[in-house]
Design an enzyme around this catalytic site. Structure first.
Site, PDB file in Angstrom:
ATOM      1  CB  CYS A 286      -8.615 -20.272 -18.172  1.00 13.20           C
ATOM      2  SG  CYS A 286      -7.660 -21.803 -17.684  1.00 13.20           S
TER       3      CYS A 286
ATOM      4  CB  CYS B 222      -9.957 -15.721 -21.335  1.00 12.74           C
ATOM      5  SG  CYS B 222      -9.746 -16.032 -22.597  1.00 12.74           S
TER       6      CYS B 222
ATOM      7  CB  CYS C  36      -8.748 -15.359 -26.247  1.00 12.01           C
ATOM      8  SG  CYS C  36      -7.957 -16.163 -27.593  1.00 12.01           S
TER       9      CYS C  36
END
Length: 135
Positions: A10, A84, A88
């Site tokens: 996160c 997020c 990523c």
């Protein structure tokens, strides 16, 4: 079979991902390697997340927010993102899941408990999949 590795991600690595990591480490009894990280890690764990986890007998006070690295993603069999966005890194062949969950940041314990409980439900489902006998 080798022990699977799960990475929870996160933004701040201070609430949702730390609660998920705490649940998976506790519930798997070491059968799963657990990692967590954030795209912009906070300085410390959300104290309300710590309190919520303590209520269910899991201590995450020693957890420290960590920065998300490409190496952590590469080392993981499953990458679970929690708000997020595109931070990523994506690697073909990895299993990715995006868990849409409210952010506990700035919330009181009454608001964090349902988030914690939903995280537990999802972690239990993931653990069942990871530890099911392979055919």
């Amino acid at each position: 079979m080798t022990r699977p590795t799960v990475l929870f991600v996160c933004v701040h690595n201070a609430g949702r991902s730390q609660m998920a990591a705490g649940f998976l480490a506790h519930l798997s009894g070491g059968a799963v390697e657990v990692l967590s990280a954030g795209s912009m890690p906070a300085e410390h764990i959300n104290p309300v997340a710590v309190q919520a986890m303590r209520e269910v007998g899991i201590d995450i006070t020693a957890a420290v927010p960590k920065v998300l690295t490409t190496e952590a993603v590469r080392a993981s069999d499953v990458v679970v993102t929690m708000g997020c966005g595109d931070a990523c890194p994506f690697f073909p062949g990895k299993r990715y899941e995006d868990w849409v969950l409210d952010d506990p940041a700035g919330q009181g314990i009454e608001a964090v408990r349902p988030i914690r409980d939903e995280i537990r439900r999802r972690v239990e489902g993931l653990l069942g999949e990871l530890t099911a006998p392979q055919r």
